[in-house]
Every structure is written in structure tokens, then in C-alpha cells.
Design a protein around this motif. Structure first.
Motif, PDB file in Angstrom:
ATOM      1  N   PHE A   1       0.826  -1.218   0.000  1.00 36.95           N
ATOM      2  CA  PHE A   1       0.000   0.000   0.000  1.00 36.95           C
ATOM      3  C   PHE A   1       0.860   1.269   0.000  1.00 36.95           C
ATOM      4  O   PHE A   1       0.593   2.201  -0.753  1.00 36.95           O
ATOM      5  N   GLY A   2       1.907   1.273   0.850  1.00 38.44           N
ATOM      6  CA  GLY A   2       2.732   2.483   0.963  1.00 38.44           C
ATOM      7  C   GLY A   2       3.702   2.641  -0.192  1.00 38.44           C
ATOM      8  O   GLY A   2       3.700   3.653  -0.898  1.00 38.44           O
ATOM      9  N   VAL A   3       4.532   1.601  -0.389  1.00 38.20           N
ATOM     10  CA  VAL A   3       5.615   1.710  -1.379  1.00 38.20           C
ATOM     11  C   VAL A   3       5.077   1.564  -2.806  1.00 38.20           C
ATOM     12  O   VAL A   3       5.421   2.351  -3.690  1.00 38.20           O
ATOM     13  N   ASP A   4       4.239   0.530  -3.011  1.00 38.10           N
ATOM     14  CA  ASP A   4       3.813   0.245  -4.389  1.00 38.10           C
ATOM     15  C   ASP A   4       2.709   1.169  -4.885  1.00 38.10           C
ATOM     16  O   ASP A   4       2.638   1.460  -6.077  1.00 38.10           O
ATOM     17  N   MET A   5       1.812   1.581  -3.994  1.00 40.63           N
ATOM     18  CA  MET A   5       0.643   2.340  -4.477  1.00 40.63           C
ATOM     19  C   MET A   5       0.687   3.815  -4.091  1.00 40.63           C
ATOM     20  O   MET A   5       0.565   4.700  -4.937  1.00 40.63           O
ATOM     21  N   LEU A   6       0.829   4.081  -2.781  1.00 36.35           N
ATOM     22  CA  LEU A   6       0.697   5.477  -2.345  1.00 36.35           C
ATOM     23  C   LEU A   6       1.871   6.344  -2.813  1.00 36.35           C
ATOM     24  O   LEU A   6       1.658   7.448  -3.329  1.00 36.35           O
ATOM     25  N   ALA A   7       3.090   5.842  -2.643  1.00 38.41           N
ATOM     26  CA  ALA A   7       4.254   6.683  -2.978  1.00 38.41           C
ATOM     27  C   ALA A   7       4.212   7.155  -4.431  1.00 38.41           C
ATOM     28  O   ALA A   7       4.318   8.370  -4.682  1.00 38.41           O
ATOM     29  N   PRO A   8       4.047   6.252  -5.428  1.00 40.92           N
ATOM     30  CA  PRO A   8       4.017   6.765  -6.805  1.00 40.92           C
ATOM     31  C   PRO A   8       2.833   7.709  -7.055  1.00 40.92           C
ATOM     32  O   PRO A   8       2.929   8.641  -7.853  1.00 40.92           O
ATOM     33  N   THR A   9       1.731   7.474  -6.329  1.00 40.92           N
ATOM     34  CA  THR A   9       0.564   8.360  -6.495  1.00 40.92           C
ATOM     35  C   THR A   9       0.878   9.748  -5.941  1.00 40.92           C
ATOM     36  O   THR A   9       0.549  10.769  -6.566  1.00 40.92           O
ATOM     37  N   LEU A  10       1.508   9.797  -4.756  1.00 44.51           N
ATOM     38  CA  LEU A  10       1.867  11.101  -4.177  1.00 44.51           C
ATOM     39  C   LEU A  10       2.832  11.823  -5.109  1.00 44.51           C
ATOM     40  O   LEU A  10       2.700  13.032  -5.351  1.00 44.51           O
ATOM     41  N   LEU A  11       3.782  11.078  -5.647  1.00 47.49           N
ATOM     42  CA  LEU A  11       4.772  11.723  -6.529  1.00 47.49           C
ATOM     43  C   LEU A  11       4.088  12.338  -7.746  1.00 47.49           C
ATOM     44  O   LEU A  11       4.513  13.370  -8.246  1.00 47.49           O
ATOM     45  N   GLU A  12       2.995  11.725  -8.212  1.00 46.43           N
ATOM     46  CA  GLU A  12       2.314  12.270  -9.398  1.00 46.43           C
ATOM     47  C   GLU A  12       1.270  13.320  -9.075  1.00 46.43           C
ATOM     48  O   GLU A  12       1.018  14.199  -9.886  1.00 46.43           O
ATOM     49  N   THR A  13       0.649  13.223  -7.888  1.00 46.68           N
ATOM     50  CA  THR A  13      -0.534  14.070  -7.691  1.00 46.68           C
ATOM     51  C   THR A  13      -0.475  15.017  -6.494  1.00 46.68           C
ATOM     52  O   THR A  13      -1.291  15.941  -6.421  1.00 46.68           O
ATOM     53  N   ALA A  14       0.466  14.799  -5.560  1.00 47.21           N
ATOM     54  CA  ALA A  14       0.378  15.551  -4.294  1.00 47.21           C
ATOM     55  C   ALA A  14       1.211  16.836  -4.320  1.00 47.21           C
ATOM     56  O   ALA A  14       2.105  17.007  -5.154  1.00 47.21           O
ATOM     57  N   SER A  15       0.886  17.709  -3.369  1.00 47.88           N
ATOM     58  CA  SER A  15       1.652  18.953  -3.210  1.00 47.88           C
ATOM     59  C   SER A  15       3.032  18.625  -2.639  1.00 47.88           C
ATOM     60  O   SER A  15       3.237  17.559  -2.051  1.00 47.88           O
ATOM     61  N   ASP A  16       3.947  19.574  -2.788  1.00 49.81           N
ATOM     62  CA  ASP A  16       5.294  19.396  -2.232  1.00 49.81           C
ATOM     63  C   ASP A  16       5.251  19.149  -0.732  1.00 49.81           C
ATOM     64  O   ASP A  16       6.001  18.330  -0.196  1.00 49.81           O
ATOM     65  N   GLU A  17       4.362  19.879  -0.081  1.00 48.08           N
ATOM     66  CA  GLU A  17       4.250  19.782   1.379  1.00 48.08           C
ATOM     67  C   GLU A  17       3.900  18.329   1.788  1.00 48.08           C
ATOM     68  O   GLU A  17       4.505  17.756   2.691  1.00 48.08           O
ATOM     69  N   ILE A  18       2.903  17.760   1.097  1.00 48.60           N
ATOM     70  CA  ILE A  18       2.488  16.375   1.408  1.00 48.60           C
ATOM     71  C   ILE A  18       3.642  15.417   1.116  1.00 48.60           C
ATOM     72  O   ILE A  18       3.938  14.514   1.896  1.00 48.60           O
TER      73      ILE A  18
END
Ligand SMILES: Cc1cc2nc3c(=O)[nH]c(=O)nc-3n(C[C@H](O)[C@H](O)[C@H](O)COP(=O)(O)OP(=O)(O)OC[C@H]3O[C@@H](n4cnc5c(N)ncnc54)[C@H](O)[C@@H]3O)c2cc1C
Length: 395
Positions: free
Chosen positions: A95-112
Motif C-alpha cells: 500500500f505504501g511503497v507500491d501504491m501510495l508513494a508513486p501516487t503522491l509523486l504524481e498528484t500531491a503537493s510538495d508539502e504532502i
């Protein structure tokens, strides 16, 4: 894409395989798959230990930009997935490494990104996914868990279900409704992160028939979450969810797990004699094994294609759907073939009569999970029909 590895890639891939082979030596007895890491405390501690060791080598942030502490490429991550899959070694938080991290890198703000990526990279914080609800699975956008804004917090109320590993995960990413007055139900949804220890979060187990504990129901009663934990914009959670789903479905480690299972089966057919002849000389068995070999090669090629497309930001949603269907159904076929060959002994666990400690029957039962989780295969076929083939969309 070019399937030939550079010398450097081949060396790194070999290193992943060597380290995972070492890590596999400490595997608790009976450990296999996701169940292995979530069901028992021993399995969970083994998972965390592998995570620490991989983090020390910088393997939980492969392909991330350097500014967020990343190293290597997304293809390196693919090779690591092959090695963990082949040796059935945990450590990489799906969940963290495979799914959330690449999603944050593509969609989240710098702060997040700055707040949440470091603890994924170090393996310290493990995640779970709170999307499905009792009346919202395939129809995820029909979910009813609400998040009402009060000052700089949301107050969340609702129920989630089928939450894999929520009894172990430290934090959750959830999809909640922040707006009810919308013309399409995909609007007004928000993707938010919160600590599973927040007051108001209650986790209740959903046991397997054999009492295995992987899934949970999660009840959210007046759970206060800071507004700054929203990924993307309030009301735009559906887009974030779609990005995450494409990472969720391109699952190379499971394909390599099948390769290993297939090798075990081939070994058994070569070594086991019936009426003086090895099973491997039986034409029907040879025929079935050859078909599985072709299908495995196709599944792996499809998964490589997806990894390549992801690394070039050319990902199409239906590519991931295709590999998810093909590989999931292949897993059932492979294990059904194994059980046909092993006969009744294949169904016996932990006995001197059971080849492979009964793992093939466990894997056969587990295989159906893949046809439901991450969006059922019927839904994936619908996605391929309209998004891939341009057929009319069914409402
Ligand atoms: C092993 C496992 C792990 C899971 N882990 C998680 C998790 O960690 N977090 C999380 O949030 N969720 C998780 N889920 C939930 C999973 O995403 C849902 O089970 C899945 O999306 C299906 O939803 P449902 O169970 O409500 O079935 P339903 O949506 O009720 O579907 C029932 C049947 O109807 C079919 N169907 C429904 N709509 C259509 C349609 N439009 N066209 C054709 N057929 C249709 C489906 O294909 C299915 O066969 C997990 C599920 C499983 C099995």
C-alpha cells in the motif's frame, strides 16, 4: 520497449535476487503471500525486518526523484518486485511503497510529499487502503462515508470494509465524500490520509473460514483529520484514486511468484514416477505444462510493458486492467493444473504425505482473491471495452 537488460541492470537484478534469497531463509514456517505478513505477529515482524533491511539499501524508494531521497529507476523497482515475488519475501509495503508513494509523486503537493514520503522510504510507516464500503465496491463512487469540514479539520463518519491489513497498518489512505450536492457521483470525493490511532477509528477482524486474519471492517466515528492531509484538491479525490488504481493493478511480483510455483511443479513432475515413468513423460501433463509456460511468458511481457509505460508516463488505464485479468486467471489455472497433477495429496497440509506442505491448495484458494480485489475482473473487462476498444459505455 527494449527487453534486453544493460549489464548494470542485470547486475542489480541479480543483487535483488541474491538478497531476497538470503532474506527468505528467515521466513517463518508456513509463511506465504500477503496472508503471511498480516495474519500472525511473527509474520508481521518478519515483514518489518525485511522492510528495514531493504530500506537500508535504499530499495523502498527506487525510481523516486532524488529530491525526495530516491535512487535508481522505475525499472529497478520492477526487478526488485520480481525478486520478492520469486522468493515470496515481504518487506515492500504494497500500500505504501507500491501504491501510495508513486501516487503522491504524481498528484500531491510538495508539502504532502515532504511530510509523507520519508517514512515510506524508511519502512517505518505501514499503510492500509480504506476505499470499499458495505455498499460500495465496484460502484466505489457510490460510497457514503462523509467528511465534514470544521475549521482546519474534517470530521469523518462512516464504515469501510475488506480493509487488508488495517489491523497492522499505521496509517490509512481513504476516499470520503466531502460534497453531497453533485451532478455526478465521481465528483465531491476527497482522498485523505490519517493515522489509524486517531480517536474514533475502530478496526474489527473479518476472518477467513480457516480463521486467517487479513481483512477488516473499519468504523469511523467522528474522526478528526487535519485538512492539510488531503491529497490533491478537496472534491478531486476520484482523479487521485484512478492514478493509484493503475499502480495497484500492475502486479509483477505475483507473476514472479507464479514462476517459482511453476518451477516447483516442473521439478515434481520430473522427480515423481507413476508406474515406473516420470510424470513429466505423460503427454497430457506435458501439454498442460507447456500451455502454462506460454501464458506465464505472456503475463510477464505484459507486466514489463506496463512498467515501461509507467516509467515514461504513458500509462493507459486499460493496460493495467489487461494484465490484472490475465495474470489473476492464470494463477488459478496454474494452481488447478498443479492440484490435478498432485491428486488428493495436494489438498493435505503439513503431513508427510503432502507435497509442498499443501501450498498449492492454499495458492489455489488465494488465487480467486486476485479476480475480485483491485476491482473485479468483470469491471476490468468493462474498462477495456470502453476505454481500450472504444465500445459504448454501459451505465
Ligand atoms: C482479497 C481482497 C482484498 C481487498 N482489499 C481491500 C482493501 O485493502 N481496501 C479496500 O478498500 N477494498 C479492498 N477490497 C475490496 C474490493 O475492492 C471489492 O471487493 C471489489 O471492488 C468488489 O466490490 P464488492 O465486493 O462490493 O462486490 P460488488 O461490487 O457487489 O460486485 C458483486 C459482483 O457483481 C459484479 N458487478 C458489479 N458491478 C458490475 C458491472 N457494472 N458490470 C458487471 N459486473 C458487475 C462484480 O464483478 C462481482 O462479481 C478487497 C477485496 C478482496 C476480495
Amino acid at each position: 520497449m527494449n527487453f534486453k537488460l544493460t549489464d548494470e541492470q542485470a547486475k542489480l537484478r541479480q543483487e535483488f535476487f541474491d538478497v531476497c534469497q538470503e532474506l527468505a531463509k528467515n521466513k517463518p514456517k508456513g509463511f506465504t503471500g500477503l496472508e503471511g505478513r498480516y495474519d500472525t505477529e511473527e509474520g508481521w515482524q518478519y515483514h518489518l525486518d525485511c522492510a528495514r533491511k531493504m530500506a537500508q539499501r535504499g530499495w523502498l524508494c527506487l525510481g523516486w526523484p532524488k529530491e525526495y531521497g530516491g535512487q535508481g529507476t522505475r525499472m529497478d523497482k520492477v526487478f526488485l518486485a520480481e525478486a520478492t515475488g520469486y522468493y515470496d519475501v515481504p518487506g515492500v509495503d504494497v500500500f505504501g511503497v507500491d501504491m501510495l508513494a508513486p501516487t503522491l509523486l504524481e498528484t500531491a503537493s510538495d508539502e504532502i510529499k515532504r511530510e509523507f514520503l520519508p517514512s515510506i522510504r524508511s519502512g517505518e510507516r505501514q499503510w492500509c487502503e480504506l476505499w470499499s464500503e458495505p455498499n460500495a465496491g465496484s460502484d466505489l463512487a457510490g460510497l457514503t462515508t462523509t467528511a465534514v469540514r470544521k475549521g482546519d479539520e474534517y470530521v469523518i463518519n462512516g464504515q469501510k470494509t475488506w480493509s487488508t491489513g488495517a489491523h497492522r497498518g499505521h496509517w490509512a489512505f481513504a476516499l470520503v465524500r466531502t460534497q453531497t450536492n453533485v451532478d455526478r457521483k465521481q465528483k465531491g470525493l476527497t482522498f485523505i490520509l490519517f493515522d489509524m490511532k486517531t480517536p474514533g477509528v475502530t478496526v474489527k477482524p473479518l476472518y477467513y473460514m480457516n480463521r486467517g486474519h487479513l481483512y477488516n471492517e473499519v468504523f469511523l466515528d467522528d474522526v478528526h483529520v487535519p485538512v492539510k492531509n488531503v491529497v490533491g484538491k478537496e472534491g478531486d479525490g476520484w482523479q487521485v484514486t484512478q492514478a493509484l488504481a493503475s499502480f495497484e493493478r500492475s502486479n509483477l511480483n505475483s507473476i514472479m511468484a507464479m514462476h517459482k510455483q511453476f518451477e516447483m511443479l516442473i521439478g515434481y513432475c520430473n522427480e515423481t514416477k507413476v508406474e515406473g515413468q516420470p510424470l513429466a513423460k505423460n503427454p497430457i501433463i506435458r501439454n498442460r505444462l507447456a500451455q502454462i509456460a506460454c501464458d506465464l511468458m505472456a503475463a510477464r511481457t505484459l507486466a514489463y510493458r506496463i512498467a515501461d509505460a509507467q516509467s515514461k508516463h504513458q500509462m493507459l488505464a486499460f493496460d493495467a486492467s489487461a494484465v490484472k485479468i490475465f495474470a489473476g486467471e492464470l494463477w488459478s489455472r496454474l494452481n488447478m493444473t498443479a492440484l490435478d497433477i498432485l491428486g488428493v495429496y495436494g489438498q493435505v497440509e503439513l503431513s508427510k504425505w503432502s507435497p509442498f506442505e499443501g501450498f498449492f491448495q492454499t495458492w489455489y484458494q488465494q488465487s480467486f482473491v486476485w479476480n475480485i480485489s483491485m476491482g473485479t475482473n468483470e469491471i476490468q473487462r468493462n474498462i477495456i471495452a470502453w476505454a481500450g476498444l472504444g465500445l459504448p459505455r454501459m451505465k
